[in-house]
Design a protein around this motif. Structure first.
Motif, short mmCIF file in Angstrom:
data_model
loop_
_atom_site.label_atom_id
_atom_site.label_comp_id
_atom_site.label_asym_id
_atom_site.label_seq_id
_atom_site.Cartn_x
_atom_site.Cartn_y
_atom_site.Cartn_z
N LYS A 21 -0.76 18.97 19.79
CA LYS A 21 -1.71 20.10 19.78
C LYS A 21 -1.96 20.61 21.20
CE LYS A 21 -6.26 21.54 18.17
NZ LYS A 21 -7.51 21.15 17.46
N ASN A 22 -2.15 19.68 22.13
CA ASN A 22 -2.43 20.08 23.52
C ASN A 22 -1.27 20.86 24.13
OD1 ASN A 22 -4.97 18.91 23.50
ND2 ASN A 22 -4.27 16.97 24.37
N SER A 61 -0.64 24.23 22.35
CA SER A 61 -1.72 25.18 22.70
C SER A 61 -1.48 25.79 24.07
CB SER A 61 -3.07 24.48 22.67
OG SER A 61 -3.40 24.06 21.36
N ARG A 106 1.08 28.20 23.69
CA ARG A 106 0.68 29.19 22.69
C ARG A 106 1.76 29.38 21.62
NH1 ARG A 106 -1.68 34.37 25.69
NH2 ARG A 106 -2.51 34.74 23.58
N SER A 115 -0.22 23.67 11.71
CA SER A 115 -0.98 24.44 12.69
C SER A 115 -0.41 25.85 12.85
CB SER A 115 -0.96 23.73 14.04
OG SER A 115 -1.67 24.45 15.02
#
Length: 380
Positions: A34-35, A38, A41, A61
């Motif tokens: 996730k990190n 993110s 993007r 996600s």
């Protein structure tokens, strides 16, 4: 006696902690994913841990596009070269049914293309990436939308680098021979895959071809990078879809759970263990794989089987394949001894997927080895 009891208590406490940790490592992995996604993007992705006989643990996600809907387990992605894992199983089933053999000469699979330029080129060399032709021969012509028959005709005049079976030479164009074989037998790759694999495994969202992808009720749009951490949605390219056995399969996360489960042995009446063993036997060494970023610290050996990469991952057997076409990335892998699998699908061309797969298996095997060590100590 007291010392033995004390040791047993200590082992039991450590064992309990190990089992607790085994539940946490996946959460830690998901946080790292996730990190990093993110920061880049990345528009959307999903991945799952699949263990034989247990419900899959899936993380989903992002969106199908910037103005699209949320990705779900039923959202369909392109699998790109992960399609080759389906082709290997399909052809192995046809071999089992005595419709073909791995030693069938390629020139017997199609009346139109002789391949007299290569001595003893066989089906196994096509699926096993050991034809001897220069790696990725004429991929540029695929992307330039040259007709399949024209590209295959050009292959029949190409001088090989080595004798078939002696060296690893990854191909996409040569898989057109498999589609030619089906067409000359009044069917298609898509129809045969549907009959032999997709329908029997109840992979309802899986399909072959661009039209089928875009007809899905939910499908992830392809994205390419336009700047650092910036992505743009693009039209779905037809190019590699015209070589369906190489890169034409679509599937959702829910479908891939069924696919990996079958590879772990959950559907032996459809995909028997002998078929899986057959396609994951090491055949040709793939030295370049040993130098992949992040992977190189874990890989002890690397080969290609039949539609599968076969690794020694820090002492553990691992079968793997990745995929990449315009706007999509995919990866599938499974550890046959542990009966555990993992896959990831992305609707963006992010190289993070390579690191995530290596990270996943490093994390999994670390906690697995720790657990096995404690279990062996706990045995009387």
């Amino acid at each position: 006696m007291f010392r033995f009891f004390l040791l047993l208590c200590m082992v039991s406490v450590n064992l309990f902690s190990s089992f607790a940790h085994s539940e946490e490592w996946l959460d830690d992995f998901a946080k790292r994913v996730k990190n990093k996604t993110s920061k880049q993007r990345v528009p959307g992705y999903l991945f799952a841990l699949v263990e034989e006989g247990k419900p899959a643990k899936m993380v989903v996600s992002g969106k199908t596009a910037s103005n699209g809907t949320a990705i779900t387990p039923q959202t369909v992605f392109r699998l790109a070269s992960v399609s080759k894992t389906f082709t290997s199983i399909l052809m192995a089933k046809l071999v089992e049914e005595n419709k073909l053999s791995w030693q069938t000469p390629v020139k017997q699979m199609t009346n139109e293309f002789s391949f007299d330029n290569v001595k003893n080129l066989q089906l196994a060399h096509v699926v096993g990436q050991s034809s001897g032709f220069s790696p990725n021969a004429y991929d540029n012509l695929i992307e330039a939308n040259y007709p399949v028959k024209r590209v295959l005709s050009m292959l029949t005049a190409l001088k090989p680098l080595c004798t078939p079976g002696e060296c690893y030479t990854y191909q996409n164009t040569l898989f057109g021979v498999i589609e030619e074989y089906f067409e000359e037998n009044n069917t298609s790759y898509g129809q045969q895959l549907e009959n032999e694999v997709l329908r029997p495994l109840n992979m309802k969202g899986a399909s072959v071809g661009r039209a089928s992808l875009q007809a899905s009720s939910s499908w992830a749009k392809p994205h390419v990078a336009i700047a650092k951490n910036k992505w743009r949605s693009v039209p779905v390219s037809e190019d590699y879809y015209r070589y369906s056995p190489a890169a034409g399969v679509n599937a959702s996360g829910a479908d891939m759970v069924k696919w990996v489960g079958a590879l772990l042995g959950e559907k032996p009446n459809i995909i028997g263990p002998h078929i899986i063993d057959q396609v994951t036997q090491p055949r040709v060494k793939t030295k370049r794989e040993m130098h992949r970023r992040l992977w190189k610290r874990y890989l002890k050996d690397a080969h290609y089987g039949l539609g599968w990469r076969v690794y020694d991952f820090d002492g553990h057997r691992l079968n793997y394949h990745g995929g990449w076409v315009k706007g999509y990335r995919a990866a599938v892998s499974f550890a046959p001894d542990q009966k555990v699998g993992y896959f990831m699908l992305m609707n963006a061309e992010s190289n993070l997927i390579n690191d995530f797969t290596a990270d996943f298996w490093a994390s999994y095997f670390e906690q697995y080895d720790e657990k096995q060590k404690l279990l062996s100590i706990a045995k009387p």
